[in-house]
Scaffold this active site. Structure first.
Site, PDB file in Angstrom:
ATOM      1  N   HIS A  34      -1.286  -5.819   1.798  1.00 22.66           N
ATOM      2  CA  HIS A  34      -2.539  -6.562   1.658  1.00 22.66           C
ATOM      3  C   HIS A  34      -2.272  -7.894   0.950  1.00 22.66           C
ATOM      4  O   HIS A  34      -1.552  -7.931  -0.045  1.00 22.66           O
ATOM      5  CB  HIS A  34      -3.548  -5.750   0.833  1.00 22.66           C
ATOM      6  CG  HIS A  34      -4.577  -5.053   1.651  1.00 22.66           C
ATOM      7  ND1 HIS A  34      -4.871  -3.725   1.520  1.00 22.66           N
ATOM      8  CD2 HIS A  34      -5.419  -5.517   2.620  1.00 22.66           C
ATOM      9  CE1 HIS A  34      -5.837  -3.390   2.361  1.00 22.66           C
ATOM     10  NE2 HIS A  34      -6.183  -4.452   3.048  1.00 22.66           N
ATOM     11  N   ARG A  71     -18.134  -0.513   5.503  1.00 18.24           N
ATOM     12  CA  ARG A  71     -19.242  -1.125   4.771  1.00 18.24           C
ATOM     13  C   ARG A  71     -19.897  -2.214   5.625  1.00 18.24           C
ATOM     14  O   ARG A  71     -21.085  -2.508   5.488  1.00 18.24           O
ATOM     15  CB  ARG A  71     -18.712  -1.733   3.463  1.00 18.24           C
ATOM     16  CG  ARG A  71     -19.785  -2.198   2.500  1.00 18.24           C
ATOM     17  CD  ARG A  71     -19.195  -2.539   1.135  1.00 18.24           C
ATOM     18  NE  ARG A  71     -18.261  -3.652   1.172  1.00 18.24           N
ATOM     19  CZ  ARG A  71     -18.607  -4.946   1.263  1.00 18.24           C
ATOM     20  NH1 ARG A  71     -19.880  -5.286   1.323  1.00 18.24           N
ATOM     21  NH2 ARG A  71     -17.700  -5.889   1.290  1.00 18.24           N
ATOM     22  N   CYS A 128      -8.181  -1.939   7.841  1.00 19.86           N
ATOM     23  CA  CYS A 128      -6.825  -2.010   7.258  1.00 19.86           C
ATOM     24  C   CYS A 128      -6.270  -0.609   7.021  1.00 19.86           C
ATOM     25  O   CYS A 128      -5.139  -0.304   7.407  1.00 19.86           O
ATOM     26  CB  CYS A 128      -6.852  -2.793   5.938  1.00 19.86           C
ATOM     27  SG  CYS A 128      -7.141  -4.573   6.175  1.00 19.86           S
ATOM     28  N   GLU A 173       0.825  -1.202   0.000  1.00 21.32           N
ATOM     29  CA  GLU A 173       0.000   0.000   0.000  1.00 21.32           C
ATOM     30  C   GLU A 173       0.870   1.268   0.000  1.00 21.32           C
ATOM     31  O   GLU A 173       1.841   1.371   0.737  1.00 21.32           O
ATOM     32  CB  GLU A 173      -0.937   0.007   1.216  1.00 21.32           C
ATOM     33  CG  GLU A 173      -1.980  -1.103   1.195  1.00 21.32           C
ATOM     34  CD  GLU A 173      -3.018  -0.949   0.080  1.00 21.32           C
ATOM     35  OE1 GLU A 173      -3.112   0.129  -0.525  1.00 21.32           O
ATOM     36  OE2 GLU A 173      -3.732  -1.940  -0.191  1.00 21.32           O
TER      37      GLU A 173
END
Lengths: 213, 213, 213, 213
Positions: free
Chosen positions: B165, B88, B141, B78
């Site tokens: 990830h 979500r 995350c 990342e």
């Protein structure tokens, strides 16, 4: 009220840019606001300079830049632009910066000054697939979005603005296997609805729409 | 040299978290550095608090957090964490913040303090599919990555750190149609190589690896 | 019992064929049966001729051909082969038949003479993603599967047989964006389990596994 | 000339079936031929019985059934139907056959009696993404295609016919992540063009369009 809406010229070997085609087809007035349309070169630096000239001339209340996101399934309202240029391919004048900041005196990132959740909701309620995106990439789309928000931060604090990514249109995917597209009519309709929601929502709504990763 | 590497506990209905499983299997020494492994709760706030406690205790030179990115095809390093929580689904204690900043006194975003291109290159040269990602999502995350980089910025300026990830492992996709996976062996190998590259590259290399969108 | 298992040579610009690599790594004995391994040219006609020679020489009880299905997410047990060659790319000797029948006196299609649902179940229970496929394409994979089942129909009615498609392995997708892969270890394990299930199930089991489209 | 074109009623939890919606919107005359439109129940057996009644009454020269292929990116002209019912979900009356032949006295498979390559070409030249598909699945779509071609084979040798699969329309994918769609206008236009090509091409053209797998 005045809304400036821009589309990029074609890039990456494509003959057309659905963002630009859709922008051209927009109504000249949406939700009572005057719509100013402009084409922006898909070129680092020059795109921001062009944008600034038009903003300086038109003094829009809202500026929304629109770009092509080949491979995406729906219309995405971008949440954030980051202070980095990292080009996988050259731009339309052969520039290919790698891991360079866009503005040395800019923040690491700027969040869109748009009601992104309200915009997504407006599209979905009108049967246009849409979602929030958390990355506009690292090519000219992120570049102009960052430039726009930098300009808002530094020079035009009353202006609102952000970026919308649109999918390929069907004729672009004829020879691309398993690649999604959206009709130009629906893209145009979607951008119009997004503009409408941006005009009508000074504040964003609280609505689910995040991504796990 | 000391490297702290963390993995999240399972979340989102999964029974295992490949990030945590891989972290557990890492060697205790990589490229001459001592590897400290830790499990972090998949919970907003608490994850950062736990992380800070471990950092305070262990004083690592490098801290890398690892998380599951279900649906991604390769290991992604990342690039950036943004100052927003937008869940979500609920986290493991039922929290579901929507569009809330992580730290009010934090920057809009922090870039990883890791040689992300060198890490990607190391994996690819060793036959492990890998790429740079420009969004860690808006769930826990991104939250922990942001928290880690905030801590580096505010309290531990000598420490380097960032986030990786990893895809699902095969047993997680048995009942998920058309979902990519990577073997736990390759994920473990990939994380080890990423740590090695982080240790060996104080500065990042100049290498293509951006995304158009 | 004797099982003949074949893998194709690389094709389509790939340097290796994971089907062949996995076949080479199989044990020489599985579930009490002797495993005969063979490499088959990725060439229309010649592939069937080679296969027939080996069958004639080895007289296997079961013959399973294995091929690469680049882009598929899991190991697929093929249900049916159709009487058509329709090559999107040339084979390894430059042949590119378009819409030609494989055998003029063959049926429109032959169903695999294998317990395809039992094979899928065996893999899934052992954590290897697998499913039934209803099309082996129209290239050399479908060609050899059709040829094998034609030979069973016309000359070797006591033999059983069929076809398995395997995904790319990780090293093949390093430069392919968003393309799934499976480790060679898992592909090898999966083929071994499929062979075991084929040996142990003379009749197939009744198990869901169809596709809507 | 008379062309019968059928669409299925919605199934699988969907409120509409884009195949049926598009069929309803077709012109009543295409390329000089009269177009007869009919709705068919998404039910094993009953669908074929209904189809046969309409064929018996209308005596069409060409019959094309159209169905929804949720998840596909383009309009697909089906090449072949296989003699198997294998339902992953129940049909609209709760039937869920597993691995049962459709007609005991039918061939293993029937090839479409349509110029499939000419149809694909006609769509692509008119900017509608299209391709040949080599599997209509194992649910009611394959079932009716097989039934139609069985009827042609056994009772109506002068009739031509086959099957077309169409993607979801945008409103169906609002809540489905990363799922492609095509506008109803383009689906309708595509089916019309496919009918035109079927009328105008008694023999198919020789054109690349196979699949490797």
């Amino acid at each position: 009220m005045k809304v400036l809406i821009t589309g990029f010229e074609p890039f990456g070997g494509e003959k057309i840019n659905p963002a630009l085609e859709a922008v051209k087809k927009l109504d000249d007035e949406i939700a009572g606001a005057k719509i100013i349309k402009a084409e922006i070169p898909t070129v680092f630096r020059k795109s921001i300079e062009e944008l600034e000239k038009i903003i300086e001339r038109e003094k829009p209340d809202i500026t929304i830049c629109v770009g092509q996101a080949g491979g995406r399934f729906d219309i995405t309202i971008e949440r954030v632009a980051i202070n980095i240029d990292d080009a996988r391919i050259p731009d339309n004048e052969g520039n290919q910066p790698i891991d360079e900041p866009i503005f040395l005196d800019g923040l690491n990132a700027y969040f869109a000054k748009l009601p992104i959740k309200a915009m997504v909701k407006e599209l979905r309620e009108n049967k246009i697939p849409a979602s929030v995106s958390n990355s506009a990439g690292t090519f000219v789309c992120n570049h102009i979005m960052y430039g726009l928000l930098y300009l808002i931060d530094k020079k035009y604090p009353a202006m609102r603005g952000g970026f919308i990514h649109v999918p390929f249109i069907p004729e672009q995917v004829i020879d691309k296997r398993n690649t999604p597209s959206m009709s130009l009519d629906n893209i145009t309709k979607g951008i119009g609805l997004a503009i409408k929601a941006a005009i009508e929502n000074k504040e964003d709504i609280k609505e689910k729409g995040g991504k796990i990763c």
